[in-house]
Design an enzyme around this catalytic site. Structure first.
Site, PDB file in Angstrom:
ATOM      1  N   GLU A 114      33.193  30.810  23.202  1.00 46.30           N
ATOM      2  CA  GLU A 114      34.656  30.750  23.152  1.00 46.30           C
ATOM      3  C   GLU A 114      35.241  31.654  24.236  1.00 46.30           C
ATOM      4  O   GLU A 114      34.703  32.726  24.530  1.00 46.30           O
ATOM      5  CB  GLU A 114      35.146  31.202  21.776  1.00 46.30           C
ATOM      6  CG  GLU A 114      36.621  30.995  21.517  1.00 46.30           C
ATOM      7  CD  GLU A 114      36.961  31.179  20.045  1.00 46.30           C
ATOM      8  OE1 GLU A 114      36.270  30.576  19.192  1.00 46.30           O
ATOM      9  OE2 GLU A 114      37.900  31.938  19.746  1.00 46.30           O
ATOM     10  N   ASP A 116      39.140  33.094  25.096  1.00 48.46           N
ATOM     11  CA  ASP A 116      40.432  33.149  24.410  1.00 48.46           C
ATOM     12  C   ASP A 116      41.559  33.749  25.236  1.00 48.46           C
ATOM     13  O   ASP A 116      41.375  34.766  25.920  1.00 48.46           O
ATOM     14  CB  ASP A 116      40.326  34.034  23.154  1.00 48.46           C
ATOM     15  CG  ASP A 116      39.408  33.465  22.100  1.00 48.46           C
ATOM     16  OD1 ASP A 116      39.331  32.235  21.983  1.00 48.46           O
ATOM     17  OD2 ASP A 116      38.775  34.265  21.388  1.00 48.46           O
ATOM     18  N   GLU A 118      44.940  34.967  23.440  1.00 44.45           N
ATOM     19  CA  GLU A 118      45.540  35.090  22.120  1.00 44.45           C
ATOM     20  C   GLU A 118      46.701  36.078  22.174  1.00 44.45           C
ATOM     21  O   GLU A 118      46.540  37.200  22.666  1.00 44.45           O
ATOM     22  CB  GLU A 118      44.515  35.593  21.102  1.00 44.45           C
ATOM     23  CG  GLU A 118      43.329  34.676  20.914  1.00 44.45           C
ATOM     24  CD  GLU A 118      42.273  35.284  20.002  1.00 44.45           C
ATOM     25  OE1 GLU A 118      41.900  34.632  19.007  1.00 44.45           O
ATOM     26  OE2 GLU A 118      41.822  36.413  20.289  1.00 44.45           O
TER      27      GLU A 118
END
Length: 293
Positions: A114, A116, A118
Site C-alpha cells: 500500500e 498512502d 491520508e
C-alpha cells in the site's frame, strides 16, 4: 561573490517562499502533460454507494454514523502517475481519514502492499496532517511496519481544491502536492519496496482509534456529515494487464528516475518547514524492521 550567492538564493527561494506563502517553484509540473479523466472513466464505487454523489465530474463522499464511502480504479497498475484534486471538510474532523492511495489488499489479504496519502482529521483551530505511508507485503496488516512521513501544508486544504499525486515506478515512489515533490521513497531493496500490481483507491472512514493525536480525539458525530470532495482525476500508468513494453512514468523533466536539482530544492524546503514526523528519525522505532533508514 556575496551578491551572486544572494541572487542565487532568491532564484531558488523567492520572497513569497521565505515569507511562508509557498515553496520555491519545482520548475517542472508532471501533471501538466496528463489529461484529466471523468470519475466513471477510471473508477467505480467500492462501498457506501449511498454516501457518494457525482456532479459534473466532481465526486463527493461522506461519512456519518451509518457509513463512510470508498471508490476503486477499474484496472490494476504495475506503475504510474495517479492524482486527484481534493478539498477537505472544515471544522472538527478528529478521527476521520480522507484518503487517496494505492493498494492490492483485496488481491493479497493479510499480505498486501500500500502507498498512502491520508489526511488525518483534526480538532478546531489545529491544521490537518497529511500522512504519507508505504506498506510492503502485509506490514499494514497484523505485523504493522509503517513508513510514515507527516506534513502540515503551506495552505488551507479546506478552502479550495489542491492536487495530490503518487508517482510509482520500479525505482521510486514520489508524493506530490500541487506538483511540488514532498517526499521521495527510493527502492533500496526488493524487500522494502512494493512491486506487485496495485489499484487506486479513495475513501472517507472513521479511524478514531489512531487518526488524531494517536487516538486522543475521536470522531464526534454531532458534526456529521464529514465530507471529502474529489475532482481532476489523473491516471497515467502501465495497466498490469496491458503491454509489457509500457514505459514507467517519471517525475523529472529529463524523463529519468529521480528529480531535478530544482525539484530537490523545493522538496527540501517543504521538509524543512512543514514536515512534522519522519519514521526514520523516530528514536522509539526499531529500525532493524526498516533497514532502508
Amino acid at each position: 561573490m556575496a551578491l551572486f550567492v544572494s541572487l542565487l538564493f532568491l532564484f531558488m527561494f523567492p520572497l513569497s517562499s521565505i515569507n511562508g506563502q509557498g515553496p520555491p517553484s519545482p520548475g517542472y509540473h508532471p501533471s501538466s502533460g496528463i489529461g484529466s479523466i471523468g470519475f466513471n472513466q477510471g473508477f467505480r464505487n467500492l462501498w457506501g454507494p449511498q454516501h457518494q454523489s457525482l456532479d459534473q465530474g466532481a465526486l463527493t463522499i461522506w461519512l456519518d454514523r451509518s457509513s463512510g464511502s470508498g471508490f476503486k480504479s477499474l484496472n490494476p497498475y504495475s506503475s504510474g502517475y495517479f492524482g486527484a484534486a481534493m478539498k477537505l471538510q472544515t471544522g472538527y474532523t478528529a478521527g476521520v481519514i480522507t484518503s487517496f492511495y494505492l493498494s492490492n489488499n483485496e488481491a493479497h489479504p493479510g499480505d498486501h502492499d500500500e502507498v498512502d496519502i491520508e489526511f488525518l482529521g483534526t480538532t478546531l483551530g489545529k491544521p490537518y496532517v497529511l500522512q504519507t505511508n508505504v506498506y510492503i507485503r502485509g506490514s499494514g496488516d497484523g505485523n504493522i511496519i509503517g513508513r510514515e512521513m507527516k506534513f502540515h501544508l503551506w495552505f488551507d486544504p479546506t478552502a479550495d481544491f489542491h492536487n495530490y499525486a503518487i508517482l510509482w515506478n520500479p525505482t521510486e515512489i514520489i508524493f506530490f502536492v500541487d506538483d511540488v515533490p514532498i517526499r521521495r521513497y527510493p527502492r533500496k531493496s526488493d524487500a522494502t519496496f512494493p512491486l506487485r500490481p496495485m489499484w487506486v483507491y479513495g475513501s472517507i472512514w472513521d479511524a478514531s482509534s489512531w487518526a488524531t493525536e494517536n487516538g486522543k480525539y475521536k470522531a464526534d458525530y454531532d458534526y456529521q456529515p464529514f465530507v471529502g470532495k474529489y475532482s481532476n482525476f489523473k491516471i497515467a500508468g502501465c495497466n498490469a494487464n496491458g503491454a509489457a513494453s509500457c514505459r514507467p512514468a517519471s517525475g523529472s523533466p529529463s524523463g529519468s528516475m529521480g528529480l531535478s536539482s530544482q525539484q530537490y530544492a523545493a522538496m527540501a524546503w517543504v521538509q524543512n518547514h512543514y514536515k512534522v514526523y519522519d519514521y526514520c528519525q523516530d528514536t522509539q522505532r526499531d529500525h532493524k524492521l526498516t533497514p532502508e533508514c
